[in-house]
Design a protein around this motif. Sequence first.
Motif, PDB file in Angstrom:
ATOM      1  N   LEU A 369       0.645  -1.152   0.066  1.00  0.00           N
ATOM      2  CA  LEU A 369       0.151  -0.077  -0.037  1.00  0.00           C
ATOM      3  C   LEU A 369       0.748   1.151   0.174  1.00  0.00           C
ATOM      4  CD1 LEU A 369      -2.938   0.619  -0.023  1.00  0.00           C
ATOM      5  CD2 LEU A 369      -2.960   1.005   2.529  1.00  0.00           C
ATOM      6  N   HIS A 370       1.843   1.115   0.743  1.00  0.00           N
ATOM      7  CA  HIS A 370       3.030   2.528   0.786  1.00  0.00           C
ATOM      8  C   HIS A 370       2.017   3.741   1.471  1.00  0.00           C
ATOM      9  CE1 HIS A 370       5.694  -0.016  -1.146  1.00  0.00           C
ATOM     10  NE2 HIS A 370       4.798  -0.152  -2.209  1.00  0.00           N
ATOM     11  N   ASN A 371       0.973   3.520   1.882  1.00  0.00           N
ATOM     12  CA  ASN A 371       0.279   4.823   2.598  1.00  0.00           C
ATOM     13  C   ASN A 371      -0.310   4.096   3.861  1.00  0.00           C
ATOM     14  OD1 ASN A 371       0.777   6.837   1.051  1.00  0.00           O
ATOM     15  ND2 ASN A 371      -0.544   5.863  -0.492  1.00  0.00           N
ATOM     16  N   CYS A 372      -0.243   4.901   5.233  1.00  0.00           N
ATOM     17  CA  CYS A 372      -0.850   4.423   6.255  1.00  0.00           C
ATOM     18  C   CYS A 372      -2.264   4.812   6.368  1.00  0.00           C
ATOM     19  CB  CYS A 372      -0.277   5.197   7.495  1.00  0.00           C
ATOM     20  SG  CYS A 372      -1.070   5.019   8.929  1.00  0.00           S
ATOM     21  N   PRO A 373      -3.144   4.033   6.397  1.00  0.00           N
ATOM     22  CA  PRO A 373      -4.681   4.146   6.163  1.00  0.00           C
ATOM     23  C   PRO A 373      -5.138   5.158   7.620  1.00  0.00           C
ATOM     24  CG  PRO A 373      -4.195   1.845   6.143  1.00  0.00           C
ATOM     25  CD  PRO A 373      -3.133   2.550   6.485  1.00  0.00           C
ATOM     26  N   GLY A 374      -4.366   4.960   8.544  1.00  0.00           N
ATOM     27  CA  GLY A 374      -4.924   5.934   9.580  1.00  0.00           C
ATOM     28  C   GLY A 374      -4.514   7.576   9.423  1.00  0.00           C
ATOM     29  N   CYS A 375      -3.430   7.667   8.834  1.00  0.00           N
ATOM     30  CA  CYS A 375      -2.721   9.080   8.232  1.00  0.00           C
ATOM     31  C   CYS A 375      -3.453   9.644   7.306  1.00  0.00           C
ATOM     32  CB  CYS A 375      -1.425   9.039   7.999  1.00  0.00           C
ATOM     33  SG  CYS A 375      -0.224   8.875   9.360  1.00  0.00           S
ATOM     34  N   VAL A 376      -3.857   8.691   6.186  1.00  0.00           N
ATOM     35  CA  VAL A 376      -4.806   9.244   4.946  1.00  0.00           C
ATOM     36  C   VAL A 376      -6.166   9.436   5.448  1.00  0.00           C
ATOM     37  CG1 VAL A 376      -5.530   8.659   2.844  1.00  0.00           C
ATOM     38  CG2 VAL A 376      -3.419   7.925   3.622  1.00  0.00           C
ATOM     39  N   SER A 377      -6.951   8.597   6.196  1.00  0.00           N
ATOM     40  CA  SER A 377      -8.077   9.008   6.687  1.00  0.00           C
ATOM     41  C   SER A 377      -8.103  10.382   7.649  1.00  0.00           C
ATOM     42  CB  SER A 377      -8.743   7.902   7.482  1.00  0.00           C
ATOM     43  OG  SER A 377      -8.095   7.447   8.453  1.00  0.00           O
ATOM     44  N   SER A 378      -7.202  10.805   8.145  1.00  0.00           N
ATOM     45  CA  SER A 378      -7.339  11.923   9.064  1.00  0.00           C
ATOM     46  C   SER A 378      -6.946  13.100   8.420  1.00  0.00           C
ATOM     47  CB  SER A 378      -6.362  11.617  10.319  1.00  0.00           C
ATOM     48  OG  SER A 378      -4.891  11.363   9.833  1.00  0.00           O
ATOM     49  N   VAL A 379      -6.472  12.911   7.079  1.00  0.00           N
ATOM     50  CA  VAL A 379      -6.294  14.142   6.409  1.00  0.00           C
ATOM     51  C   VAL A 379      -7.430  14.755   5.920  1.00  0.00           C
ATOM     52  CG1 VAL A 379      -4.848  15.103   4.326  1.00  0.00           C
ATOM     53  CG2 VAL A 379      -3.978  13.518   5.864  1.00  0.00           C
ATOM     54  N   LYS A 380      -7.722  15.932   6.005  1.00  0.00           N
ATOM     55  CA  LYS A 380      -8.638  16.588   5.343  1.00  0.00           C
ATOM     56  C   LYS A 380      -8.613  17.182   3.889  1.00  0.00           C
ATOM     57  CE  LYS A 380     -10.701  18.390   9.817  1.00  0.00           C
ATOM     58  NZ  LYS A 380     -11.108  19.725  10.491  1.00  0.00           N
ATOM     59  N   VAL A 381      -9.039  16.478   2.976  1.00  0.00           N
ATOM     60  CA  VAL A 381      -8.807  16.695   1.513  1.00  0.00           C
ATOM     61  C   VAL A 381      -9.888  17.943   1.112  1.00  0.00           C
ATOM     62  CG1 VAL A 381      -8.619  15.862  -0.722  1.00  0.00           C
ATOM     63  CG2 VAL A 381      -8.277  14.188   1.267  1.00  0.00           C
ATOM     64  N   GLN A 382      -9.024  18.987   0.699  1.00  0.00           N
ATOM     65  CA  GLN A 382      -9.804  20.186   0.325  1.00  0.00           C
ATOM     66  C   GLN A 382      -9.629  20.265  -1.365  1.00  0.00           C
ATOM     67  OE1 GLN A 382      -8.201  23.509   2.613  1.00  0.00           O
ATOM     68  NE2 GLN A 382      -9.153  22.559   4.446  1.00  0.00           N
ATOM     69  N   ASP A 383      -8.435  20.777  -1.535  1.00  0.00           N
ATOM     70  CA  ASP A 383      -8.105  21.240  -3.297  1.00  0.00           C
ATOM     71  C   ASP A 383      -7.156  20.187  -3.658  1.00  0.00           C
ATOM     72  OD1 ASP A 383     -10.059  23.056  -2.973  1.00  0.00           O
ATOM     73  OD2 ASP A 383      -8.723  24.662  -2.727  1.00  0.00           O
ATOM     74  N   THR A 384      -6.589  19.040  -2.801  1.00  0.00           N
ATOM     75  CA  THR A 384      -5.614  18.474  -3.072  1.00  0.00           C
ATOM     76  C   THR A 384      -6.219  16.855  -3.405  1.00  0.00           C
ATOM     77  OG1 THR A 384      -4.189  19.357  -1.859  1.00  0.00           O
ATOM     78  CG2 THR A 384      -3.328  17.510  -2.660  1.00  0.00           C
ATOM     79  N   THR A 385      -5.375  16.259  -4.436  1.00  0.00           N
ATOM     80  CA  THR A 385      -5.965  14.845  -4.655  1.00  0.00           C
ATOM     81  C   THR A 385      -4.776  13.879  -4.321  1.00  0.00           C
ATOM     82  OG1 THR A 385      -7.127  15.522  -6.688  1.00  0.00           O
ATOM     83  CG2 THR A 385      -6.816  13.291  -6.510  1.00  0.00           C
ATOM     84  N   ILE A 386      -4.930  13.072  -3.458  1.00  0.00           N
ATOM     85  CA  ILE A 386      -4.064  11.992  -3.221  1.00  0.00           C
ATOM     86  C   ILE A 386      -4.168  10.908  -4.223  1.00  0.00           C
ATOM     87  CG2 ILE A 386      -3.572  10.605  -1.160  1.00  0.00           C
ATOM     88  CD1 ILE A 386      -4.694  12.573   0.625  1.00  0.00           C
ATOM     89  N   ILE A 387      -2.924  10.511  -4.511  1.00  0.00           N
ATOM     90  CA  ILE A 387      -2.746   9.309  -5.619  1.00  0.00           C
ATOM     91  C   ILE A 387      -1.978   8.139  -4.612  1.00  0.00           C
ATOM     92  CG2 ILE A 387      -1.666   8.540  -7.572  1.00  0.00           C
ATOM     93  CD1 ILE A 387      -2.058  11.384  -8.757  1.00  0.00           C
ATOM     94  N   SER A 388      -2.588   7.176  -4.585  1.00  0.00           N
ATOM     95  CA  SER A 388      -1.859   6.019  -3.557  1.00  0.00           C
ATOM     96  C   SER A 388      -1.248   5.148  -4.841  1.00  0.00           C
ATOM     97  CB  SER A 388      -3.026   5.117  -2.994  1.00  0.00           C
ATOM     98  OG  SER A 388      -3.902   4.559  -3.652  1.00  0.00           O
TER      99      SER A 388
END
Length: 388
Positions: A369-388
Amino acid sequence: MEVEGDDTVHKPWETEYERSWEVLQEDREGRLHSTLDEELYKAKRRRLFERPNSARLGMMRYLFLIVDASRSMADKDLKPDRIRCTLKIVENFLAEFFDQNPISQVGLIITRDGRAEKLLELNGNSRVLMEALKRPPSCSGDPSIQNSLEMTMRALKHVPNHASKEAVIIMGSIASCDPGNIFSTIDELVKQSIRCCIVGLSAEVRLCKTISQKTQGTYQVITDEIHFRDIMLQHCRPPPAKANAEATMIKMGFPKHLVNGPMAACLCHLDQRSIDHVTTSGYFCPRCSSKYCELPVMCKVCGLTLVLAPHLARSYHHLFPLPMFRETVLTEKLSCTGCQVIVSNKGYKCPECEQLFCIDCDLYVHETLHNCPGCVSSVKVQDTTIIS
């Protein structure tokens, strides 16, 4: 003498062997597990800790996969036999390799009867490579490490210095039929900065260990199919770059995908001579307008490397790996953040978000996965798209 089983008759040496080192234990929840599984988990976490975080990596890789097709690959200690088990694991390796290294290329070589045969040139299309492995080759004679490495050096001779040149050898035999002095070949490998990694299916061989040590590669001998698969997947991560590797600018093209473009044949399938590949849709090279059905690929007309933006973004996790989770002894039962399984004895916490994970999710997060699910779920996505 023959031993009669339930349905078939086996020779004594073909019967199943008992793995005395696998001892079943019962945990607090009443589930049975093998002590060998725990040792494998510990070994995987140890390899994750040993990864250099600040090392310069060779992101563009040119790798030749050399498969032993000698008579020793017909042995049945791996099911159904060595060659079929190897091809199946190689297919999984290629899928994972191109997922983590989308701008790299792989070639295939088999060795038998004292010769080396190139099945496929360097290619960035995993589908073409897997099609070449569908039919297992006939196993005969002895392998030739020297001929295989000589063929690899000729193919990698014109590769630019900024790229990582590698060879991964799957060796089932404990002997090699070489026409000359193989130590001169090893010296030439060192001069050309070709890294050789060897996976042994039988016993440890002194020659293989010498080749891997002098070329700064790795040499490992498998214990079973699961260990074989784990060793191959280790080669998906880009190795540290050579100290004398050049830092040069690489020209890449980002083609557009047109649905109603000009009617043209796909250059990926020119050798198949099929009318099915003469269509109006595809990726068109921005320099010469050649059409391709899949990316990434190197243009056969102008030599430009054609990629998409996600291909480059997918290599991000190699440069900035996820930090290791802390091993934590639990005094109460808690649920895993990833799979919601109850963790009672030992867990692993992310140093950033302090979320708890079981050992299975810990390995999955760091290896796949290379991404922590806890960190990603706690980030408030506003104008940024997170690509995993």
